[in-house]
Design an enzyme around this catalytic site. Sequence first.
Site, PDB file in Angstrom:
ATOM      1  N   CYS A   1      22.482  13.396  27.246  1.00 51.76           N
ATOM      2  CA  CYS A   1      23.672  13.478  26.408  1.00 51.76           C
ATOM      3  C   CYS A   1      23.384  12.802  25.075  1.00 51.76           C
ATOM      4  CB  CYS A   1      24.846  12.790  27.107  1.00 51.76           C
ATOM      5  SG  CYS A   1      26.344  12.712  26.106  1.00 51.76           S
TER       6      CYS A   1
ATOM      7  N   CYS B   1      25.689   9.390  24.900  1.00 55.35           N
ATOM      8  CA  CYS B   1      25.517   8.206  25.741  1.00 55.35           C
ATOM      9  C   CYS B   1      24.151   8.089  26.420  1.00 55.35           C
ATOM     10  CB  CYS B   1      26.616   8.149  26.797  1.00 55.35           C
ATOM     11  SG  CYS B   1      26.472   9.408  28.097  1.00 55.35           S
TER      12      CYS B   1
ATOM     13  N   CYS C   1      29.937  15.788  29.841  1.00 56.29           N
ATOM     14  CA  CYS C   1      29.180  14.647  30.342  1.00 56.29           C
ATOM     15  C   CYS C   1      30.111  13.786  31.193  1.00 56.29           C
ATOM     16  CB  CYS C   1      28.622  13.834  29.173  1.00 56.29           C
ATOM     17  SG  CYS C   1      27.799  12.306  29.694  1.00 56.29           S
TER      18      CYS C   1
ATOM     19  N   CYS D   1      30.604  10.028  29.419  1.00 61.21           N
ATOM     20  CA  CYS D   1      31.369   9.785  28.189  1.00 61.21           C
ATOM     21  C   CYS D   1      32.347  10.900  27.838  1.00 61.21           C
ATOM     22  CB  CYS D   1      30.430   9.523  27.016  1.00 61.21           C
ATOM     23  SG  CYS D   1      29.496  10.968  26.476  1.00 61.21           S
TER      24      CYS D   1
ATOM     25  N   CYS E   1      25.478  27.071  29.834  1.00 59.30           N
ATOM     26  CA  CYS E   1      25.228  27.458  28.448  1.00 59.30           C
ATOM     27  C   CYS E   1      25.619  26.259  27.586  1.00 59.30           C
ATOM     28  CB  CYS E   1      26.064  28.697  28.120  1.00 59.30           C
ATOM     29  SG  CYS E   1      25.697  29.418  26.529  1.00 59.30           S
TER      30      CYS E   1
END
Length: 132
Positions: A47, A50, A96, A99, A119
Site C-alpha cells: 500500500c 501505509c 487496504c 488504512c 484490478c
Amino acid sequence: MEKIKKADEDWKTQLTDEQFQVARKKGTERAFAGQYWDNHDKGMYRCVCCGNELFSSDTKFDSGTGWPSFYEPMDEGGVELREDRSHGMARTEAVCATCGSHLGHVFDDGPNPTGQRFCINSAALDLKPGDG
C-alpha cells in the site's frame, strides 16, 4: 492489526497529488498510464499509504485492461472488499485493510486458481523488489 487513521492534510503531505486522489479520494488513474500496469519485476506490492503487503508479483497477470491485475491478495486479511454502488454500477471495491486506502475493484473474470481479477491502480501501490 492496528488500523491507521490520518486527516486528509496529513495524507497530502505524504502522497503525490495523484496518489492522494486515487488512494484517499477513490479516484481512478487512466488505463495504460500507471507505473505498474506493464511491470514484470518480482517483488511485493505494498500500500502506497501505509506499506501493508497487498499482492505478490507471483499473482500478477496481464488482463489487457491497462491496470495491474492480480488473481489474489498476499493475505486475505490485508485487503478488504466493500460494496460499491457509485457511478450507477454495482461493483466490489478493494481497500487496504490497514488504512482504508482505495486500491481498485475486484471482478469475477480472472484466471485460475481463483477466477478473480483484482484490478488495482498503480498509484495505490509501491513495489518493493524481491522474490515476490
